[in-house]
Design a protein around this motif. Structure first.
Motif, mmCIF file in Angstrom:
data_model
loop_
_atom_site.group_PDB
_atom_site.id
_atom_site.type_symbol
_atom_site.label_atom_id
_atom_site.label_comp_id
_atom_site.label_asym_id
_atom_site.label_seq_id
_atom_site.Cartn_x
_atom_site.Cartn_y
_atom_site.Cartn_z
ATOM 1 N N ALA A 152 -4.906 -0.362 86.448
ATOM 2 C CA ALA A 152 -4.304 -0.709 85.159
ATOM 3 C C ALA A 152 -3.200 0.286 84.795
ATOM 4 C CB ALA A 152 -5.364 -0.736 84.069
ATOM 5 N N LEU A 153 -3.446 1.560 85.044
ATOM 6 C CA LEU A 153 -2.436 2.585 84.742
ATOM 7 C C LEU A 153 -1.179 2.375 85.586
ATOM 8 C CD1 LEU A 153 -4.747 5.727 84.483
ATOM 9 C CD2 LEU A 153 -3.567 4.579 82.595
ATOM 10 N N LEU A 154 -1.368 1.978 86.837
ATOM 11 C CA LEU A 154 -0.221 1.710 87.709
ATOM 12 C C LEU A 154 0.600 0.542 87.173
ATOM 13 C CD1 LEU A 154 1.294 2.280 90.366
ATOM 14 C CD2 LEU A 154 -0.335 0.758 91.518
ATOM 15 N N THR A 159 5.408 -1.771 84.676
ATOM 16 C CA THR A 159 5.946 -2.739 83.715
ATOM 17 C C THR A 159 6.514 -2.073 82.470
ATOM 18 O OG1 THR A 159 3.778 -3.011 82.663
ATOM 19 C CG2 THR A 159 4.337 -4.525 84.471
ATOM 20 N N ASN A 160 6.369 -0.760 82.399
ATOM 21 C CA ASN A 160 6.826 -0.006 81.217
ATOM 22 C C ASN A 160 6.189 -0.561 79.943
ATOM 23 O OD1 ASN A 160 8.282 2.063 79.942
ATOM 24 N ND2 ASN A 160 10.005 0.702 79.496
ATOM 25 N N SER A 161 4.884 -0.832 80.023
ATOM 26 C CA SER A 161 4.142 -1.386 78.895
ATOM 27 C C SER A 161 3.203 -0.337 78.308
ATOM 28 C CB SER A 161 3.298 -2.589 79.346
ATOM 29 O OG SER A 161 4.106 -3.591 79.919
ATOM 30 N N LEU A 167 -3.020 -6.714 77.647
ATOM 31 C CA LEU A 167 -4.323 -7.350 77.582
ATOM 32 C C LEU A 167 -4.907 -7.441 78.984
ATOM 33 C CD1 LEU A 167 -6.404 -8.960 75.801
ATOM 34 C CD2 LEU A 167 -5.155 -11.034 76.512
ATOM 35 N N VAL A 168 -6.084 -6.849 79.178
ATOM 36 C CA VAL A 168 -6.803 -6.930 80.458
ATOM 37 C C VAL A 168 -7.858 -8.034 80.340
ATOM 38 C CG1 VAL A 168 -8.358 -5.742 82.044
ATOM 39 C CG2 VAL A 168 -6.421 -4.516 81.031
ATOM 40 N N VAL A 169 -7.813 -8.984 81.260
ATOM 41 C CA VAL A 169 -8.735 -10.120 81.233
ATOM 42 C C VAL A 169 -9.541 -10.138 82.532
ATOM 43 C CG1 VAL A 169 -8.964 -12.624 80.985
ATOM 44 C CG2 VAL A 169 -7.050 -11.433 79.884
ATOM 45 N N GLY A 170 -10.874 -10.140 82.403
ATOM 46 C CA GLY A 170 -11.714 -10.160 83.592
ATOM 47 C C GLY A 170 -13.100 -10.677 83.297
ATOM 48 N N GLY A 179 -9.944 -1.518 82.001
ATOM 49 C CA GLY A 179 -9.023 -1.689 80.885
ATOM 50 C C GLY A 179 -9.254 -0.691 79.775
ATOM 51 N N GLN A 180 -10.503 -0.457 79.437
ATOM 52 C CA GLN A 180 -10.815 0.467 78.341
ATOM 53 C C GLN A 180 -10.424 1.904 78.687
ATOM 54 O OE1 GLN A 180 -14.946 -0.533 77.940
ATOM 55 N NE2 GLN A 180 -14.572 -2.172 76.466
#
Length: 224
Positions: A152-154, A159-161, A167-170, A179-180
């Protein structure tokens, strides 16, 4: 949550979130163990570990502690998976249409999966949804895999977000933990490999029962 933020990026898991891959994974694990001459694993154990790296899965379900045997099992799995998945993997309802809508509304859609990169790219292309995905990361792309936040960090970096724009969806607690730990907003899907009760144990921001409900989350809480 801060309503002035706008969701810019979505990080999607693959197995159990975008596509129903449970049967393909179980069949390939069992076929791999058969070839290695190892007793078949309990199917429910395999199901609960979907989302983790292959190495860890083989350690847990087959007690493969020898590194060389782990490497052999992983190689056999990858060799067998592409063929087995041809007739056993299918998109969940409304996934393609929802991805198109999100993409057309300017969101950056990415995939973060514990799956091997080659199999992941093949499946996305075969299912006709690769065009909507900006970035795809598989298990080879990070040293520390789910539930670590590295993937997620990558994606945040690429994406420079900001985390609160993402939003992480799984479908598993491993996705929620990833995500957390990265500071992102999290959404569990209850139709995948982990139950709603399991997902609730990680206290995600949202839990949905249908993939299409992602648009409601984004449009209702934030400006789409």
């Amino acid at each position: 949550m801060n309503k002035k933020n706008r969701i810019k990026t979505i990080i999607l898991d693959f197995d159990g979130t975008i596509a129903d891959t449970k049967d393909s994974i179980i069949q390939t694990i069992q076929a791999t163990l058969d070839e290695l001459g190892i007793q078949r694993a309990n199917e429910s154990d395999i199901k609960n570990l979907i989302g983790l790296p292959l190495r860890e899965t083989f350690v847990r379900v087959a007690h493969l502690t020898d590194r060389n045997m782990q490497e052999k099992a992983i190689a056999l799995y990858r060799e067998k998976y592409n063929q087995i998945s041809l007739n056993t993997v299918k998109l969940f309802p409304d996934v393609k249409e929802t991805l198109k809508e999100l993409h057309d509304n300017g969101l950056t859609i990415t995939v973060a999966s514990g799956k091997g990169k080659e199999a992941l790219l093949n499946l996305l292309d075969r299912m006709g949804i690769a065009r909507y995905i900006s970035l795809v990361f598989g298990e080879q792309d990070v040293k520390n895999k789910k539930p670590a936040p590295d993937m997620a960090l990558l994606i945040l970096e690429k994406t420079n977000s900001g985390p609160q724009e993402t939003l992480v969806v799984g479908d598993t607690v491993y996705d929620m933990a990833m995500g957390q730990e990265a500071g992102c907003i999290t959404c569990g899907v209850s139709y995948g490999n982990h139950t709603e009760e399991q997902l609730k144990s990680r206290n995600p921001d949202f839990i949905i029962g249908k993939f299409a409900e992602i648009t409601g989350i984004i449009g209702g809480i934030y400006q789409l």
